[in-house]
Design a protein around this motif. Structure first.
Motif, PDB file in Angstrom:
ATOM      1  N   LEU A  29       0.840  -1.132   0.091  1.00  9.46           N
ATOM      2  CA  LEU A  29      -0.005   0.105  -0.051  1.00  9.46           C
ATOM      3  C   LEU A  29       0.984   1.263   0.101  1.00  9.46           C
ATOM      4  CD1 LEU A  29      -2.662   1.559   0.156  1.00  9.46           C
ATOM      5  CD2 LEU A  29      -2.555   1.256   2.655  1.00  9.46           C
ATOM      6  N   ILE A  30       1.854   1.397   0.611  1.00  3.33           N
ATOM      7  CA  ILE A  30       2.798   2.504   1.003  1.00  3.33           C
ATOM      8  C   ILE A  30       3.694   2.546  -0.435  1.00  3.33           C
ATOM      9  CG2 ILE A  30       4.921   3.301   2.008  1.00  3.33           C
ATOM     10  CD1 ILE A  30       4.043   1.939   4.382  1.00  3.33           C
ATOM     11  N   PHE A  31       4.110   1.480  -0.984  1.00  3.38           N
ATOM     12  CA  PHE A  31       4.693   1.641  -2.497  1.00  3.38           C
ATOM     13  C   PHE A  31       3.938   2.079  -3.426  1.00  3.38           C
ATOM     14  CE2 PHE A  31       7.888  -1.648  -0.506  1.00  3.38           C
ATOM     15  CZ  PHE A  31       8.663  -1.069   0.028  1.00  3.38           C
ATOM     16  N   ALA A  32       2.618   1.554  -3.301  1.00  2.60           N
ATOM     17  CA  ALA A  32       1.608   2.020  -4.409  1.00  2.60           C
ATOM     18  C   ALA A  32       1.219   3.360  -4.479  1.00  2.60           C
ATOM     19  CB  ALA A  32       0.414   1.086  -4.168  1.00  2.60           C
ATOM     20  N   ASN A  33       1.216   3.924  -3.304  1.00  3.63           N
ATOM     21  CA  ASN A  33       1.003   5.487  -2.921  1.00  3.63           C
ATOM     22  C   ASN A  33       2.204   6.206  -3.562  1.00  3.63           C
ATOM     23  OD1 ASN A  33      -1.810   5.150  -2.317  1.00  3.63           O
ATOM     24  ND2 ASN A  33      -1.262   4.874  -0.147  1.00  3.63           N
ATOM     25  N   LEU A  34       3.275   5.676  -3.183  1.00  2.00           N
ATOM     26  CA  LEU A  34       4.526   6.451  -3.280  1.00  2.00           C
ATOM     27  C   LEU A  34       5.058   6.313  -4.753  1.00  2.00           C
ATOM     28  CD1 LEU A  34       6.730   5.781  -0.235  1.00  2.00           C
ATOM     29  CD2 LEU A  34       5.280   7.880  -0.575  1.00  2.00           C
ATOM     30  N   PHE A  35       5.089   5.200  -5.356  1.00  2.00           N
ATOM     31  CA  PHE A  35       5.689   4.795  -6.718  1.00  2.00           C
ATOM     32  C   PHE A  35       4.585   4.428  -7.860  1.00  2.00           C
ATOM     33  CE2 PHE A  35       8.683   3.451  -3.221  1.00  2.00           C
ATOM     34  CZ  PHE A  35       9.648   4.613  -3.278  1.00  2.00           C
ATOM     35  N   GLY A  36       3.295   4.250  -7.259  1.00  2.00           N
ATOM     36  CA  GLY A  36       2.408   3.726  -8.228  1.00  2.00           C
ATOM     37  C   GLY A  36       1.780   4.736  -9.196  1.00  2.00           C
ATOM     38  N   ARG A  37       1.351   4.143 -10.275  1.00  2.00           N
ATOM     39  CA  ARG A  37       0.666   5.011 -11.356  1.00  2.00           C
ATOM     40  C   ARG A  37      -0.553   5.756 -10.853  1.00  2.00           C
ATOM     41  NH1 ARG A  37       1.691   4.056 -16.714  1.00  2.00           N
ATOM     42  NH2 ARG A  37       3.540   2.595 -17.328  1.00  2.00           N
ATOM     43  N   ARG A  38      -0.457   7.091 -11.107  1.00  2.00           N
ATOM     44  CA  ARG A  38      -1.567   7.995 -10.447  1.00  2.00           C
ATOM     45  C   ARG A  38      -2.907   8.158 -11.663  1.00  2.00           C
ATOM     46  NH1 ARG A  38      -1.054   8.950  -4.933  1.00  2.00           N
ATOM     47  NH2 ARG A  38       1.040   9.214  -4.529  1.00  2.00           N
ATOM     48  N   VAL A  39      -2.342   7.935 -12.773  1.00  2.00           N
ATOM     49  CA  VAL A  39      -3.302   8.030 -13.799  1.00  2.00           C
ATOM     50  C   VAL A  39      -3.887   6.521 -14.143  1.00  2.00           C
ATOM     51  CG1 VAL A  39      -3.653   8.925 -16.133  1.00  2.00           C
ATOM     52  CG2 VAL A  39      -2.118  10.260 -14.525  1.00  2.00           C
ATOM     53  N   PRO A  40      -5.179   6.585 -14.478  1.00  2.00           N
ATOM     54  CA  PRO A  40      -5.881   5.066 -15.044  1.00  2.00           C
ATOM     55  C   PRO A  40      -4.862   4.682 -16.294  1.00  2.00           C
ATOM     56  CG  PRO A  40      -7.420   6.910 -14.598  1.00  2.00           C
ATOM     57  CD  PRO A  40      -6.353   7.526 -14.566  1.00  2.00           C
ATOM     58  N   LEU A  47      -6.079  13.581 -19.484  1.00  2.00           N
ATOM     59  CA  LEU A  47      -5.882  14.466 -18.218  1.00  2.00           C
ATOM     60  C   LEU A  47      -5.076  13.867 -16.863  1.00  2.00           C
ATOM     61  CD1 LEU A  47      -9.594  15.435 -17.736  1.00  2.00           C
ATOM     62  CD2 LEU A  47      -7.994  16.725 -19.275  1.00  2.00           C
ATOM     63  N   GLN A  48      -4.832  14.704 -16.288  1.00  2.00           N
ATOM     64  CA  GLN A  48      -4.061  14.254 -15.238  1.00  2.00           C
ATOM     65  C   GLN A  48      -4.779  14.402 -13.808  1.00  2.00           C
ATOM     66  OE1 GLN A  48      -0.968  13.038 -15.439  1.00  2.00           O
ATOM     67  NE2 GLN A  48      -1.155  12.969 -17.795  1.00  2.00           N
ATOM     68  N   PRO A  49      -5.745  13.666 -13.397  1.00  2.00           N
ATOM     69  CA  PRO A  49      -6.410  13.774 -12.263  1.00  2.00           C
ATOM     70  C   PRO A  49      -5.492  13.643 -11.036  1.00  2.00           C
ATOM     71  CG  PRO A  49      -6.572  11.408 -13.164  1.00  2.00           C
ATOM     72  CD  PRO A  49      -5.685  12.323 -14.108  1.00  2.00           C
ATOM     73  N   GLN A  50      -5.852  14.436  -9.829  1.00  2.00           N
ATOM     74  CA  GLN A  50      -4.929  14.551  -8.776  1.00  2.00           C
ATOM     75  C   GLN A  50      -5.623  13.646  -7.508  1.00  2.00           C
ATOM     76  OE1 GLN A  50      -2.272  15.998  -8.719  1.00  2.00           O
ATOM     77  NE2 GLN A  50      -2.498  16.557 -10.933  1.00  2.00           N
ATOM     78  N   SER A  51      -6.977  13.222  -7.828  1.00  2.00           N
ATOM     79  CA  SER A  51      -7.377  12.191  -6.428  1.00  2.00           C
ATOM     80  C   SER A  51      -7.957  11.149  -7.166  1.00  2.00           C
ATOM     81  CB  SER A  51      -8.495  12.842  -5.985  1.00  2.00           C
ATOM     82  OG  SER A  51      -9.670  13.249  -6.770  1.00  2.00           O
ATOM     83  N   ALA A  52      -8.177   9.977  -6.308  1.00  2.00           N
ATOM     84  CA  ALA A  52      -8.821   8.536  -6.654  1.00  2.00           C
ATOM     85  C   ALA A  52     -10.090   8.820  -7.301  1.00  2.00           C
ATOM     86  CB  ALA A  52      -9.094   7.778  -5.585  1.00  2.00           C
ATOM     87  N   ALA A  53     -10.857   9.855  -6.741  1.00  2.00           N
ATOM     88  CA  ALA A  53     -12.346  10.163  -7.195  1.00  2.00           C
ATOM     89  C   ALA A  53     -12.056  10.851  -8.524  1.00  2.00           C
ATOM     90  CB  ALA A  53     -12.997  10.969  -6.368  1.00  2.00           C
ATOM     91  N   CYS A 214      -3.334  -2.743  -5.464  1.00  2.00           N
ATOM     92  CA  CYS A 214      -2.086  -2.054  -5.365  1.00  2.00           C
ATOM     93  C   CYS A 214      -0.624  -2.757  -6.222  1.00  2.00           C
ATOM     94  CB  CYS A 214      -1.453  -2.368  -3.802  1.00  2.00           C
ATOM     95  SG  CYS A 214      -2.644  -1.477  -2.393  1.00  2.00           S
ATOM     96  N   GLU A 215      -0.827  -3.832  -6.611  1.00  2.00           N
ATOM     97  CA  GLU A 215       0.068  -4.411  -7.418  1.00  2.00           C
ATOM     98  C   GLU A 215      -0.179  -4.133  -8.807  1.00  2.00           C
ATOM     99  OE1 GLU A 215       0.497  -8.706  -4.769  1.00  2.00           O
ATOM    100  OE2 GLU A 215      -0.596  -8.545  -6.419  1.00  2.00           O
TER     101      GLU A 215
END
Length: 425
Positions: A29-40, A47-53, A214-215
């Motif tokens: 969970l920590i690694f996904a938030n730090l290093f994971g992809r933020r864009v679908p 676009l470049q959304p800034q939140s999960a919603a 997360c993976e």
């Protein structure tokens, strides 16, 4: 000196068992938030959304705007063995999928069926359903290996005879392949009660779904679920006869050979009945355990550190998980030889209480819902017992690749309402 070695063995086993079930989920969970992809993972999203919603909203917009012309041709391949009770409903479900006309072929690969499965499939030939009938029961892996080269679609969706897909599932899976780096997409399987059709996803299933999310964000998703996943036909690596958990080996072999990405789409939904009895569920877990140990020999190069996050998730989520029965036995054995020490007398009492609670859990009622938390030790011990038995069946060569049909209700799967994205369900 001997007691020191036993102490090291005890604490090492405790750490490794705790790591795979407790520490690893926190780390991923920590690694996904730090290093994971933020864009679908959808190349239609600009676009470049800034939140999960916002990510979910943009993904929905991208899906809605997907022109049919850009969707790949699909082949839905359903492997079946003696499925006369379910195959007609499965075909009707496949024919109801929302996908452009002329771009979806439906193929039933019948593995040595001796009942009325083949005759039922032939009745749908005028609606474009193809039958690949194999005279001998060779196992699902062999059927897939022989059938995929005979398909016409650019993308192949692999599914089961007792699985019912949501109408939009094929379209959702296909939309991801606009990204050339993506080779495999895994959908979400919702478990339903065989008689009521209600969602019965348990705590463990939710826990596994959380790990998949997360993976996937780290580009390190491990395998798929045989009920609903898609793969580029050009990347299908073939599968050796006798492969037990083909839905794990096929995607990871594709990644090993091509470097493609495997992603998870929680909105591409399929429903499937749970096993009707504890015995059937235990047998399924024994088979998965045997297949897990078999797959290590097939996929061990993925453990190389050069594979990055995949090596980390494969070791932490799978290899250590499959080895957990031996950690538990190691803890118990070392603890028994250290009872003269008050500390280890206390740890033995904790272990004894845990296993006693696991035994009692077999007789706890299903209601009220709070009691399900007291059944977690039962599930944990049962799962590890199945893995242990699976290991010995694999060592003795007693777990083959051919399948034994799981008994199901005659009513089939009743699809519950699929909640819209963002509903919190």
């Amino acid at each position: 000196m001997f007691s020191d070695a036993l102490s090291i063995a005890f604490w090492t086993c405790l750490f490794l068992g705790s790591f795979t079930y407790i520490i690893y989920p926190i780390l991923i969970l920590i690694f996904a938030n730090l290093f994971g992809r933020r864009v679908p993972d959808d190349t239609l999203v600009k676009l470049q959304p800034q939140s999960a919603a916002a990510e979910l909203a943009v993904a929905e917009q991208a899906h809605a705007a997907s022109p049919d012309d850009f969707l790949p041709t699909l082949s839905l391949l359903i492997a079946a063995h003696n499925e006369e009770a379910d195959i007609e409903a499965r075909i009707q479900n496949a024919l109801a999928l929302d996908y452009p006309a002329g771009k979806l072929e439906i193929v039933i690969a019948s593995d040595g069926s001796t009942d009325g499965t083949n005759d039922i499939v032939r009745r749908f030939a005028d609606r474009g359903v193809r039958l690949l009938a194999y005279s001998l029961n060779q196992g699902k892996a062999s059927v897939l290996d022989k059938s995929v080269p005979r398909l016409t679609g650019q993308v192949v969706i692999l599914s089961d005879a007792n699985t019912h897909m949501a109408p939009d599932a094929a379209r959702r899976l296909a939309a991801w392949f606009s990204d050339p780096d993506i080779g495999v997409v895994c959908g979400r399987l919702v478990l339903t009660d065989a008689r009521t059709g209600k969602n019965v996803d348990g705590l463990y299933w939710k826990y596994e779904t959380f790990l998949k999310k997360c993976e996937s964000r780290l580009g390190a998703l491990l395998g798929s679920n045989g009920a609903i996943y898609a793969i580029r036909k050009s990347l299908f690596p073939g599968v050796a006869a006798g492969t037990i958990i083909d839905d794990f080996v096929i995607p990871l072999n594709a990644k090993l050979r091509s470097g493609c990405r495997i992603v998870y789409d929680p909105h591409a939904v399929a429903h499937e009945e749970t096993a009707p009895t504890m015995r059937a569920e235990f047998r399924r877990r024994v088979r998965i355990g045997a297949g897990g140990f078999q797959s290590i020999g097939m996929l061990w190069p993925l453990l190389a550190p050069t594979n990055g996050w995949v090596a980390f998730t494969f070791l932490s989520h799978k290899v250590l998980r499959w080895a957990c029965p031996f950690f538990l036995l190691g803890m118990l054995g070392a603890n028994a030889l250290l009872l003269s020490d008050p500390l280890y007398a206390w740890t033995m009492s904790v272990q004894a209480a845990f296993y006693a609670l696991a035994a009692v859990g077999n007789w706890l009622p299903a209601r009220p819902r709070v009691l399900r938390y007291f059944r977690l030790p039962t599930m944990f011990v049962s799962m590890n017992a199945a893995l242990c038995l699976g290991f010995f069946r694999w060592c003795l060569g007693r777990q083959g690749g051919t399948w034994k049909r799981t008994d199901r209700t005659t009513e089939g799967v009743s699809l519950p309402e699929v909640h819209p994205v963002g509903s919190g369900q």
